[in-house]
Design a protein around this motif. Structure first.
Motif, mmCIF file in Angstrom:
data_model
loop_
_atom_site.group_PDB
_atom_site.id
_atom_site.type_symbol
_atom_site.label_atom_id
_atom_site.label_comp_id
_atom_site.label_asym_id
_atom_site.label_seq_id
_atom_site.Cartn_x
_atom_site.Cartn_y
_atom_site.Cartn_z
ATOM 1 N N ALA A 14 0.884 -1.372 0.224
ATOM 2 C CA ALA A 14 0.061 -0.032 0.107
ATOM 3 C C ALA A 14 0.885 1.210 0.068
ATOM 4 O O ALA A 14 0.598 2.232 -0.619
ATOM 5 N N VAL A 18 0.860 3.884 -3.161
ATOM 6 C CA VAL A 18 0.599 5.564 -3.010
ATOM 7 C C VAL A 18 1.640 6.309 -3.313
ATOM 8 O O VAL A 18 1.725 7.296 -4.032
ATOM 9 N N ALA A 37 -1.848 13.741 3.762
ATOM 10 C CA ALA A 37 -2.875 13.004 2.989
ATOM 11 C C ALA A 37 -2.077 11.776 2.585
ATOM 12 O O ALA A 37 -2.974 10.621 2.323
ATOM 13 N N ILE A 38 -0.941 11.804 2.221
ATOM 14 C CA ILE A 38 -0.276 10.716 1.742
ATOM 15 C C ILE A 38 -0.161 9.561 2.865
ATOM 16 O O ILE A 38 -0.659 8.406 2.589
ATOM 17 N N GLY A 40 -2.285 9.357 5.384
ATOM 18 C CA GLY A 40 -3.760 9.028 5.582
ATOM 19 C C GLY A 40 -3.895 8.009 4.376
ATOM 20 O O GLY A 40 -4.651 6.856 4.989
ATOM 21 N N ALA A 41 -3.585 8.052 3.275
ATOM 22 C CA ALA A 41 -4.193 7.175 2.154
ATOM 23 C C ALA A 41 -3.144 5.782 2.392
ATOM 24 O O ALA A 41 -3.980 4.545 2.159
ATOM 25 N N VAL A 42 -1.807 5.972 2.978
ATOM 26 C CA VAL A 42 -1.488 4.588 3.429
ATOM 27 C C VAL A 42 -2.194 3.795 4.437
ATOM 28 O O VAL A 42 -2.349 2.550 4.324
ATOM 29 N N VAL A 44 -5.222 4.060 5.433
ATOM 30 C CA VAL A 44 -6.601 3.408 4.883
ATOM 31 C C VAL A 44 -6.414 2.124 4.153
ATOM 32 O O VAL A 44 -7.076 1.187 4.379
ATOM 33 N N LEU A 45 -5.491 2.214 3.095
ATOM 34 C CA LEU A 45 -5.129 1.024 2.275
ATOM 35 C C LEU A 45 -4.552 -0.101 3.190
ATOM 36 O O LEU A 45 -5.016 -1.070 2.893
#
Length: 58
Positions: A14, A18, A37-38, A40-42, A44-45
């Motif tokens: 993940a 990203v 944001a980066i 957070g995306a990691v 979540v994935l």
């Protein structure tokens, strides 16, 4: 132990996905995207991947 290693592998995947997606963005967009944001995306994935590993039958 096998499930833990699988989950760690999915977290690493993940993270790399990203970072790869961000690397494909134009430089101006990369600078505009906050580091949070980066991250957070990691997270979540990774959580989705961990949830999928935990739901599998034993």
């Amino acid at each position: 132990m096998d499930r833990l290693l699988r989950m760690a592998g999915r977290c690493a995947l993940a993270f790399l996905l990203v970072l790869g997606a961000v690397a494909l963005l134009p430089r101006a967009v990369q600078d505009a995207v906050p580091d949070a944001a980066i991250g957070g995306a990691v997270l979540v994935l990774a959580a989705v991947g961990a949830h999928r590993v935990a739901k599998r039958p034993r």
